[in-house]
Design an enzyme around this catalytic site. Structure first.
Site, PDB file in Angstrom:
ATOM      1  N   ASN A  91      -9.817  -4.918   3.023  1.00  0.00           N
ATOM      2  CA  ASN A  91      -9.584  -4.525   4.408  1.00  0.00           C
ATOM      3  C   ASN A  91     -10.787  -4.252   5.291  1.00  0.00           C
ATOM      4  O   ASN A  91     -10.625  -3.730   6.386  1.00  0.00           O
ATOM      5  CB  ASN A  91      -8.669  -3.305   4.437  1.00  0.00           C
ATOM      6  CG  ASN A  91      -7.218  -3.727   4.411  1.00  0.00           C
ATOM      7  OD1 ASN A  91      -6.764  -4.432   5.297  1.00  0.00           O
ATOM      8  ND2 ASN A  91      -6.490  -3.340   3.373  1.00  0.00           N
TER       9      ASN A  91
ATOM     10  N   CYS B 122      -5.457 -11.384   0.344  1.00  0.00           N
ATOM     11  CA  CYS B 122      -5.232 -10.937   1.722  1.00  0.00           C
ATOM     12  C   CYS B 122      -6.521 -10.267   2.154  1.00  0.00           C
ATOM     13  O   CYS B 122      -7.253  -9.725   1.333  1.00  0.00           O
ATOM     14  CB  CYS B 122      -4.084  -9.925   1.682  1.00  0.00           C
ATOM     15  SG  CYS B 122      -3.836  -9.026   3.213  1.00  0.00           S
ATOM     16  N   SER B 123      -6.817 -10.312   3.449  1.00  0.00           N
ATOM     17  CA  SER B 123      -7.980  -9.573   3.894  1.00  0.00           C
ATOM     18  C   SER B 123      -7.698  -9.007   5.274  1.00  0.00           C
ATOM     19  O   SER B 123      -7.916  -9.678   6.290  1.00  0.00           O
ATOM     20  CB  SER B 123      -9.205 -10.483   3.912  1.00  0.00           C
ATOM     21  OG  SER B 123     -10.308  -9.776   4.409  1.00  0.00           O
ATOM     22  N   GLY B 124      -7.148  -7.778   5.268  1.00  0.00           N
ATOM     23  CA  GLY B 124      -6.890  -7.080   6.520  1.00  0.00           C
ATOM     24  C   GLY B 124      -6.220  -7.994   7.528  1.00  0.00           C
ATOM     25  O   GLY B 124      -6.737  -8.207   8.616  1.00  0.00           O
TER      26      GLY B 124
ATOM     27  N   ASP C 202      -1.608 -10.780  10.029  1.00  0.00           N
ATOM     28  CA  ASP C 202      -0.741  -9.628  10.299  1.00  0.00           C
ATOM     29  C   ASP C 202       0.100  -9.878  11.542  1.00  0.00           C
ATOM     30  O   ASP C 202       0.996  -9.092  11.858  1.00  0.00           O
ATOM     31  CB  ASP C 202      -1.574  -8.351  10.493  1.00  0.00           C
ATOM     32  CG  ASP C 202      -1.778  -7.611   9.178  1.00  0.00           C
ATOM     33  OD1 ASP C 202      -1.288  -8.107   8.145  1.00  0.00           O
ATOM     34  OD2 ASP C 202      -2.422  -6.539   9.179  1.00  0.00           O
TER      35      ASP C 202
ATOM     36  N   ASP D 101       0.833  -1.204   0.000  1.00  0.00           N
ATOM     37  CA  ASP D 101       0.000   0.000   0.000  1.00  0.00           C
ATOM     38  C   ASP D 101       0.874   1.264   0.000  1.00  0.00           C
ATOM     39  O   ASP D 101       1.947   1.267   0.600  1.00  0.00           O
ATOM     40  CB  ASP D 101      -0.842  -0.032   1.296  1.00  0.00           C
ATOM     41  CG  ASP D 101      -2.033   0.880   1.223  1.00  0.00           C
ATOM     42  OD1 ASP D 101      -2.121   1.661   0.270  1.00  0.00           O
ATOM     43  OD2 ASP D 101      -2.881   0.801   2.144  1.00  0.00           O
TER      44      ASP D 101
ATOM     45  N   LYS E  53      -0.483  -8.482  -4.801  1.00  0.00           N
ATOM     46  CA  LYS E  53      -1.135  -8.738  -3.505  1.00  0.00           C
ATOM     47  C   LYS E  53      -2.484  -8.034  -3.538  1.00  0.00           C
ATOM     48  O   LYS E  53      -2.550  -6.804  -3.688  1.00  0.00           O
ATOM     49  CB  LYS E  53      -0.280  -8.198  -2.365  1.00  0.00           C
ATOM     50  CG  LYS E  53      -0.920  -8.393  -0.993  1.00  0.00           C
ATOM     51  CD  LYS E  53       0.046  -8.042   0.116  1.00  0.00           C
ATOM     52  CE  LYS E  53      -0.600  -7.986   1.478  1.00  0.00           C
ATOM     53  NZ  LYS E  53       0.304  -7.469   2.497  1.00  0.00           N
ATOM     54  N   TRP E  54      -3.551  -8.816  -3.422  1.00  0.00           N
ATOM     55  CA  TRP E  54      -4.926  -8.317  -3.577  1.00  0.00           C
ATOM     56  C   TRP E  54      -5.557  -8.280  -2.192  1.00  0.00           C
ATOM     57  O   TRP E  54      -5.905  -9.311  -1.639  1.00  0.00           O
ATOM     58  CB  TRP E  54      -5.666  -9.268  -4.511  1.00  0.00           C
ATOM     59  CG  TRP E  54      -7.085  -8.960  -4.839  1.00  0.00           C
ATOM     60  CD1 TRP E  54      -8.091  -8.644  -3.999  1.00  0.00           C
ATOM     61  CD2 TRP E  54      -7.655  -9.000  -6.159  1.00  0.00           C
ATOM     62  NE1 TRP E  54      -9.264  -8.478  -4.682  1.00  0.00           N
ATOM     63  CE2 TRP E  54      -9.022  -8.691  -6.022  1.00  0.00           C
ATOM     64  CE3 TRP E  54      -7.168  -9.268  -7.426  1.00  0.00           C
ATOM     65  CZ2 TRP E  54      -9.884  -8.657  -7.107  1.00  0.00           C
ATOM     66  CZ3 TRP E  54      -8.030  -9.243  -8.506  1.00  0.00           C
ATOM     67  CH2 TRP E  54      -9.376  -8.922  -8.343  1.00  0.00           C
ATOM     68  N   ASP E  55      -5.732  -7.084  -1.651  1.00  0.00           N
ATOM     69  CA  ASP E  55      -6.180  -6.923  -0.264  1.00  0.00           C
ATOM     70  C   ASP E  55      -7.692  -6.650  -0.191  1.00  0.00           C
ATOM     71  O   ASP E  55      -8.341  -6.299  -1.191  1.00  0.00           O
ATOM     72  CB  ASP E  55      -5.400  -5.738   0.349  1.00  0.00           C
ATOM     73  CG  ASP E  55      -5.175  -5.903   1.842  1.00  0.00           C
ATOM     74  OD1 ASP E  55      -5.873  -6.706   2.467  1.00  0.00           O
ATOM     75  OD2 ASP E  55      -4.300  -5.197   2.386  1.00  0.00           O
TER      76      ASP E  55
ATOM     77  N   TRP F  69       0.761  -4.079  -4.697  1.00  0.00           N
ATOM     78  CA  TRP F  69      -0.435  -4.253  -3.846  1.00  0.00           C
ATOM     79  C   TRP F  69      -1.627  -3.517  -4.467  1.00  0.00           C
ATOM     80  O   TRP F  69      -1.475  -2.402  -4.979  1.00  0.00           O
ATOM     81  CB  TRP F  69      -0.110  -3.662  -2.485  1.00  0.00           C
ATOM     82  CG  TRP F  69      -1.216  -3.644  -1.452  1.00  0.00           C
ATOM     83  CD1 TRP F  69      -1.387  -4.541  -0.455  1.00  0.00           C
ATOM     84  CD2 TRP F  69      -2.245  -2.646  -1.275  1.00  0.00           C
ATOM     85  NE1 TRP F  69      -2.464  -4.180   0.334  1.00  0.00           N
ATOM     86  CE2 TRP F  69      -3.005  -3.019  -0.159  1.00  0.00           C
ATOM     87  CE3 TRP F  69      -2.600  -1.490  -1.967  1.00  0.00           C
ATOM     88  CZ2 TRP F  69      -4.100  -2.273   0.300  1.00  0.00           C
ATOM     89  CZ3 TRP F  69      -3.697  -0.750  -1.520  1.00  0.00           C
ATOM     90  CH2 TRP F  69      -4.433  -1.152  -0.392  1.00  0.00           C
TER      91      TRP F  69
HETATM   92  C1  DGJ Z   1      -3.596  -5.158   5.551  1.00  0.00           C
HETATM   93  C2  DGJ Z   1      -2.588  -6.230   5.251  1.00  0.00           C
HETATM   94  O1  DGJ Z   1      -2.775  -7.303   6.106  1.00  0.00           O
HETATM   95  C3  DGJ Z   1      -1.179  -5.655   5.386  1.00  0.00           C
HETATM   96  O2  DGJ Z   1      -0.240  -6.664   5.143  1.00  0.00           O
HETATM   97  C4  DGJ Z   1      -1.024  -4.508   4.438  1.00  0.00           C
HETATM   98  O3  DGJ Z   1      -1.081  -4.952   3.114  1.00  0.00           O
HETATM   99  C5  DGJ Z   1      -2.091  -3.456   4.705  1.00  0.00           C
HETATM  100  N1  DGJ Z   1      -3.408  -4.027   4.672  1.00  0.00           N
HETATM  101  C6  DGJ Z   1      -1.984  -2.337   3.701  1.00  0.00           C
HETATM  102  O4  DGJ Z   1      -2.998  -1.447   3.777  1.00  0.00           O
END
Ligand code: DGJ
Length: 726
Positions: free
Chosen positions: A484, A530-532, A552, A374, A480-482, A414
């Site tokens: 959050n 990825c999700s937060g 995380d 990010d 990396k596809w987040d 990301w």
């Molecule tokens: C949440 C992810 O878990 C982190 O690794 C990182 O990519 C942040 N978001 C970035 O906003």
């Protein structure tokens, strides 16, 4: 593998280890007879022995003639018989599988047998991820009809020959004129003639993602569900039912899983007659789908596994199922990467020079994939999502990618395409692209952001076009596809009123559509979702993503519990695990946990001391030497961290030529005797180990074990490599 006996009306699905048997009874109900270890007997008279409910006939009154009919079917008592498709508002008072609300507002739903066909292969599910099977498998498709009208159910059963797995899904078809509403549509039901099981599932919260929990089955319901709309920290759509006599290595264990990434529900119901009903599928929370004439609704795919050799065998089945039947293969040139992600090292605070210097360090450290997390389009998390435009005053993307590639380092970026900041051009231009309830005066924000309405194709097209502009232009090797935040006040500005109660499903279908378009357009990009932190870690996303960021929480101690638990169900190759600068353990020690995953770093390499750099180099060497067995071998849990002071696990290659063991003592110096028995070796092979550098037979390691008694300081992870001595 699939057989139907037209005389007894028995269906039998069978591979070399397991049998799944049910039959059509006199009134067209699919009654389950058996699921378990292979049996040869198929005749009804013999199967009669299995029926423990022979006390209650099923009877009904024909309203036109006022005549009562009594069916003396020894297997079928209505109330408590094991059935395949449990009915609703009828004789069966346990949990139903499908609920249809008819035009007259009655929701009696009871499907009865019409006919069947056996087809080659397994049909894919339109718009939904599903297990990949070749043409060598067969699928049984049973058609049933609802007692109330022209509503049909196609119920699909596929049995695998390489793994002890039965795959299920359902399709509901309205062939009548009246509109109907579906209020519940599960994928799989399993009735068992006993309550002697424990339910083993995963629960979690931010930074404590997916921890094992065991529940005893009593005369009540255990419901494991998630209603967060996708960021499923709290529960995970997998389950093991462990017979009370079973252990890691012995006894009966049934596994269940759902290939789905939003609200789900698993119900385990102990019945008064000491039987158990388990079902799994999409959640019925805020769920209603309207079906008009000739429309149909397809449920997500679910599966059941069977092991007569304990929980570890079930773990192996899950791992092989995901690796061989779900994951896409890793892109060429991306199989052997060690990654460094910028997030924990510098968060939003970087520029071109900073990134260039981090990449330079990667070269010296043997890291061959640099990921810019990010911050490449914004400086904080208050804004920017939805405006996928590079902040050129901050980063010259072309320059840093070129630099990385010149050094032989791959480059990753990301993104978070499913979300929208209220401080963004996209939101200003299209407030209707966000999910919220217009009639309210507010909408809940998390991390100052809203969710993009992915049920709206126009919104999907918009972000896809923006993102492809970047991925088409730059030579990016990894993404990396987040995602959050969870869904709240989930209401679409563009769906019709009668579609609003299907928003979670339509949202996830929109998500899958976006993923699908992305992976088709960029088949050579390694994709990590990825999700937060470690949310949305499920088999729906594993159909698209090669790996998923597991948590995380990157400190080694808590991580060992998260990985131990996650590994029960998911193969290590999907498990995103990095070494960070968080508390407690040294780099080398944290690496000995993170390497049982995709492995990488999450730190600023320009800030490492010389001795820390040495630790990175040593850890990379160990990982590279063992990568193949970690990702493709068999995993064995050895010591459960939730049941004692130690944690230990092991990976063994499929040919039993080498193994890697991880051990850590949590709480105090362990002067006491502690032998770890190693698993999965060949008892007749000689192996050398790196702890005492001596050679022993496989049966020595497996029956006596390795003596870990002396010198095991607390919180000091130890790695032991074992090699076949030729
Ligand atoms: C949440 C992810 O878990 C982190 O690794 C990182 O990519 C942040 N978001 C970035 O906003």
């Amino acid at each position: 593998m699939i057989h139907f006996d037209s005389k007894s009306k028995i269906f039998k699905l069978q591979n070399k280890n397991i049998s799944y048997i049910f039959y059509v009874n006199e009134v067209g109900v699919l009654v389950k007879l058996y699921f378990g270890k292979n049996i040869n007997e198929l005749n009804k008279e013999n199967l009669r022995m299995m029926n423990n409910l022979e006390f209650d006939a099923y009877s009904r009154l024909e309203l036109s003639s006022n005549k009562e009919e009594v069916f003396y079917d020894p297997y079928f008592s209505g109330l408590a018989s094991p059935v395949e498709i449990p009915s609703h508002m009828s004789f069966d008072k346990r949990d139903s599988m499908i609920v249809i609300n008819h035009e007259d507002n009655s929701s009696v739903t009871d499907f009865r047998y019409v006919d069947y066909e056996i087809i080659k292969g397994k049909p894919s599910l339109e718009g939904l991820p599903s297990l990949r099977c070749g043409d060598e498998v067969e699928t049984l498709v049973i058609t049933l009809k609802d007692v109330k009208g022209e509503i049909y159910l196609k119920s699909f059963y596929t049995i695998l020959d390489d793994l002890d797995v039965i795959i299920r899904h359902n399709e509901i078809i309205n062939k009548g004129k009246p509109h109907i509403k579906i209020n519940k549509a599960l994928s799989l039901n399993l009735d068992i003639n006993s309550m002697d099981y424990k339910a083993l599932s995963l629960h979690g919260v931010y930074a404590s993602d997916r921890l094992i929990e065991e529940n005893e089955i009593k005369h009540n319901k255990i419901v494991i569900d998630d209603i967060a709309g996708g960021k499923g920290f709290y529960h995970n759509p997998v389950l093991m039912l462990k017979h009370n006599d079973s252990s890691e290595d012995f006894g009966e264990v049934i596994g269940l899983g759902l290939i789905y990434s939003t609200n789900f529900k698993i119900t385990i119901q102990g019945h008064q007659l000491d039987t158990t009903r388990i079902n799994i599928g999409m959640s019925d929370y805020n769920f209603e789908v309207e079906l008009c004439e000739n429309e149909s609704f397809v449920t997500p795919e679910a599966f059941i596994t069977y092991s007569s050799e304990g929980t570890t065998k079930t773990t192996h089945i899950f791992h092989d199922l995901v690796r061989n039947h779900l994951l896409r293969s890793r892109p060429k040139g991306m199989e052997n990467v060690i990654l460094l992600n910028s997030w924990e090292g510098c968060m939003f605070d970087f520029n071109t020079e900073k990134v260039m210097s981090m990449i330079d360090e990667c070269k010296d450290l043997g890291v061959n994939l640099f990921v810019l997390d990010d911050g490449w389009f914004r400086n904080d998390d208050y804004r920017g999502l939805g405006d996928w435009v590079i902040d050129e005053s901050k980063i010259d993307l072309e320059k840093v990618i070129k630099h990385a590639h010149e050094l032989g380092i791959k480059f990753g970026l990301w993104i978070e395409p499913e979300q929208i900041s209220f401080d963004s051009k996209l939101y200003k231009d299209h407030p209707e692209y966000a999910l919220y309830d217009k009639s309210l005066k507010y909408v809940t924000t998390f991390r100052h952001q809203l969710v993009l309405d992915l049920s709206n194709k126009e919104a999907r097209d918009n972000v896809f076009e923006q993102i492809t502009k970047i991925f088409d232009k730059y030579d990016i090797d990894y993404c990396k596809w987040d995602f959050n935040r969870m869904l709240t006040e989930a209401h679409s500005q563009t769906l019709k009123t009668n579609e609003q109660k299907n928003i979670f499903h339509l949202f996830v279908k929109g998500t899958y559509d976006l993923f699908d378009r992305f992976v088709r357009r960029y088949p050579n990009i390694l994709l990590e979702s990825c999700s937060g932190g470690g949310g949305r870690f499920d088999m729906g996303l594993m159909y698209y993503s090669h790996q998923i960021w597991a948590s995380d929480e990157t400190d080694g101690i808590a991580r060992s519990e998260i990985q131990y638990s996650t590994n029960m169900f998911y193969p290590l190759i999907v498990n995103g695990a990095h070494v960070s600068m968080r508390r407690y353990l040294s780099i080398k020690e944290k690496a000995s946990i993170a390497m049982f995953g995709t492995f990488g770093y999450e730190l600023d390499p320009t800030k490492l001391s010389d001795s820390q750099k040495k630790e990175v180099l040593i850890s990379n060497e160990i990982f590279n030497r063992n990568r193949h067995i970690i990702h493709y071998g068999d995993y064995y849990p050895l010591l459960n961290p939730f049941k004692g002071n130690f944690v230990s696990w092991e990976v063994v290659d499929k040919n039993k030529t080498r193994a890697l063991i991880f051990f850590m003592n949590y709480r105090h110096i362990n002067w006491r005797s502690r032998f770890i028995k190693i698993k999965g070796l060949d008892k007749n092979k000689l192996y050398r180990n790196t702890l005492d550098n001596k050679v022993y037979y496989g049966d020595f390691y497996m029956n006596i074990g390795i003596n870990m008694s002396m010198g095991m300081e607390c919180f000091t992870p130890t790695l032991i490599e074992i090699y076949e001595e030729k």
